[in-house]
Scaffold this motif. Structure first.
Motif, short mmCIF file in Angstrom:
data_model
loop_
_atom_site.label_atom_id
_atom_site.label_comp_id
_atom_site.label_asym_id
_atom_site.label_seq_id
_atom_site.Cartn_x
_atom_site.Cartn_y
_atom_site.Cartn_z
N ASP A 126 12.45 5.17 -1.39
CA ASP A 126 11.27 5.19 -2.26
C ASP A 126 11.76 5.19 -3.70
O ASP A 126 12.14 6.23 -4.24
CB ASP A 126 10.43 6.44 -1.97
CG ASP A 126 9.15 6.48 -2.80
OD1 ASP A 126 9.01 5.68 -3.74
OD2 ASP A 126 8.30 7.34 -2.51
N ARG A 127 11.76 4.06 -4.32
CA ARG A 127 12.33 3.93 -5.66
C ARG A 127 11.43 4.52 -6.74
O ARG A 127 11.89 4.77 -7.85
CB ARG A 127 12.61 2.45 -5.97
CG ARG A 127 13.62 1.83 -5.01
CD ARG A 127 13.92 0.38 -5.31
NE ARG A 127 14.79 -0.21 -4.32
CZ ARG A 127 16.12 -0.10 -4.32
NH1 ARG A 127 16.71 0.58 -5.28
NH2 ARG A 127 16.84 -0.66 -3.37
N GLN A 128 10.17 4.75 -6.41
CA GLN A 128 9.25 5.31 -7.39
C GLN A 128 9.28 6.83 -7.39
O GLN A 128 9.34 7.47 -8.45
CB GLN A 128 7.83 4.82 -7.14
CG GLN A 128 6.82 5.35 -8.16
CD GLN A 128 5.44 4.76 -7.96
OE1 GLN A 128 5.25 3.85 -7.14
NE2 GLN A 128 4.46 5.26 -8.70
N ASN A 129 9.24 7.44 -6.21
CA ASN A 129 9.14 8.89 -6.12
C ASN A 129 10.40 9.56 -5.61
O ASN A 129 10.49 10.78 -5.59
CB ASN A 129 7.97 9.25 -5.19
CG ASN A 129 6.66 8.68 -5.69
OD1 ASN A 129 6.24 8.96 -6.81
ND2 ASN A 129 6.02 7.86 -4.87
N GLY A 130 11.37 8.78 -5.19
CA GLY A 130 12.63 9.35 -4.73
C GLY A 130 12.69 9.62 -3.24
O GLY A 130 11.68 9.61 -2.54
N LYS A 173 8.16 11.38 4.38
CA LYS A 173 9.59 11.30 4.08
C LYS A 173 10.37 12.00 5.18
O LYS A 173 9.84 12.81 5.93
CB LYS A 173 9.90 11.96 2.73
CG LYS A 173 9.19 11.34 1.54
CD LYS A 173 9.76 10.00 1.19
CE LYS A 173 9.07 9.34 0.01
NZ LYS A 173 9.26 10.06 -1.26
N GLU A 220 3.32 7.77 5.87
CA GLU A 220 4.24 7.60 4.76
C GLU A 220 5.15 8.80 4.57
O GLU A 220 5.70 9.01 3.48
CB GLU A 220 3.45 7.34 3.46
CG GLU A 220 2.60 6.09 3.50
CD GLU A 220 1.89 5.83 2.18
OE1 GLU A 220 2.30 6.42 1.17
OE2 GLU A 220 0.93 5.04 2.17
#
Length: 461
Positions: free
Chosen positions: A239-243, A261, A259
């Protein structure tokens, strides 16, 4: 045992980076708990028990996690940091258990292997799930143990395991291993989904297993598994936006159940582990680049000798190119035995540069087309003289071509200019004397017209 093993992993990593004595005491306390409570010493049933009751009075069963996770969580780091035989022998015992219990069950399974056993290593057929990530972790662990204690049975078993995943449990269209299967029927376990799935930690096992296998036996297949899986992982799991990373994806890269993690322990740990080993394995086994690691050793009142072995690799091909302490060159290092000596009262921030003498780097294709050739120096390692041979082909279109053969250090500083003149076609040999140089890694580069090639050499005092 799974939680007992992984309780030691962070402590072991912290001790490796700092040599903090408090961390060592906790590491030993946890290790002895495992050995005293969970280790089954009954021949021929040796191995770590899977479970214990709350007061450790009763222990039972064996499993994949109680066995193989011991390698990654503490046994391998303990051996690399101490070189003590008791950890070596335990690693070899685990390798034998992988061969004789997990891998040995494969011939009677549609895919994968048996993962749950009784205390006497009888199959528990009430549990029929096999995970591709576990098969790949067994590959990774066998390959690492083989690097340290070469045994053809280890690598042969690892090859059988990775081939099972490749032929039965791998996505050849989009890359990466599938998730879970029924080992008896070979059916993929979809858990209510209409599409096949992949799990974050199982993808990560494919990456490190592929690279480590490539380090043992440079087959393109192993590099392909690592590359394809890493590409899918970076494109769809991260997830490049939220890590952090998503837990599950469909084979096309979409969300599976939700979704969510990966859980904080496994996703955080596996992501760091993947990045760390991708950096080391990629450099050491594939590209031939150097790797730089940082340590902070606190001063102690007694002298210390610290083994600097960051990964499972044959000691004959791992070299320490340079050590710096607080930004200054530090020379109290045995680069042959990988031992850093810290006198009493000495500590600081240490930067260690590692390199390998044997790599699987493919030569520049220009050299193949034009038949120019730069040979590996011999002997290598050397002290203090070595010979460098090169070839200028008869196919060049001029009578002579301008040739430069230059030696430079790891910082790119020119050390010596061995050849700097026009040369006709032919085979040449140049002697290089490094008697005034410090031990370490050096490079030599041949330039002839538009042809360039660089090779690495090791000066060992």
């Amino acid at each position: 045992a799974f939680y007992q093993h992984y309780a030691l992993l962070g402590i072991a990593a912290y001790y490796e980076a700092t040599r903090d004595t408090t961390a060592w005491n906790w590491l030993m306390k946890g290790y002895q708990h495992l050995e005293n409570i969970y280790w089954d010493s009954r021949a021929p049933f040796t191995g770590y028990y899977d479970k214990a009751d709350f007061n450790n009075q009763n222990v039972w069963d064996k499993s994949f996690n109680s066995t193989v996770d011991a390698v990654t969580a503490h046994l391998l780091p303990l051996y690399l940091m101490t070189k003590e035989d008791k950890y070596k022998f335990r690693l070899q015992e685990i390798a034998t258990e992988i061969k004789e219990h997990f891998a040995a069950s494969m011939s009677q399974q549609a895919i994968g292997f048996v993962e749950k056993f009784t205390s006497e290593w009888n199959w528990n057929n009430n549990e029929t799930m096999t995970k591709m990530g576990n098969v790949l972790k067994a590959v990774w662990c066998l390959a690492r143990i083989n690097q340290l204690f070469p045994d053809t049975s280890y690598i042969n078993t690892a090859e059988m395991l990775i081939n099972d995943v490749w032929t039965k449990g791998y996505d050849h269209d989009f890359g990466g291993p599938y998730k879970d299967f029924n080992r008896q029927t070979g059916a993929m376990l979809l858990w209510g989904l209409q599409d096949s799935t992949k799990a974050w930690w199982q993808m990560e096992q494919a990456i490190v297993a592929g690279l480590q296998m490539y380090g043992n036996n440079p087959k393109n297949l192993y590099l392909q598994i690592a590359d394809e899986t890493l590409n899918f992982f970076m494109n769809y799991f991260v997830d490049r936006q939220n890590g952090e990373v998503y837990a599950d994806r469909t084979r096309y890269g979409g969300f599976a159940w939700n979704e969510a993690k990966g859980n904080s322990g496994k996703a955080g740990y596996h992501s760091i582990e993947t990045g760390y080993y991708l950096y080391l394995y990629g450099n050491m086994f594939s590209t031939g680049h150097e790797s730089v690691l940082h340590y902070k050793f606190y001063p102690l009142p007694t002298e210390r000798k610290i083994f600097l072995t960051p990964l499972a690799i044959n000691n004959k091909v791992l070299f320490i190119s340079q050590v710096k302490r607080d930004g200054q060159l530090y020379t109290n290092v045995d680069i042959d035995k990988h031992i850093l000596t810290l006198p009493a009262g000495v500590g600081g921030q240490f930067e260690v540069t590692y390199s390998t003498i044997i790599t699987n780097v493919v030569s520049d294709p220009i050299a193949i087309v034009n038949e120019f050739e730069l040979k590996q120096n011999f002997p290598n390692p050397f002290n203090p003289t070595t010979k460098i041979r090169y070839k200028i082909p008869s196919s060049i279109t001029v009578q002579e071509i301008y040739v430069k053969l230059i030696v430079f250090d790891v910082l790119g500083n020119e050390i010596a200019k061995l050849v700097n003149e026009e040369k006709p076609a032919g085979n040449y040999q140049v002697d290089f004397n490094a008697s005034r140089l410090a031990s370490g890694v050096y490079f030599y580069r041949l330039q002839a017209g538009s042809f360039f090639e660089t090779k690495k050499m090791i000066l060992l005092r």
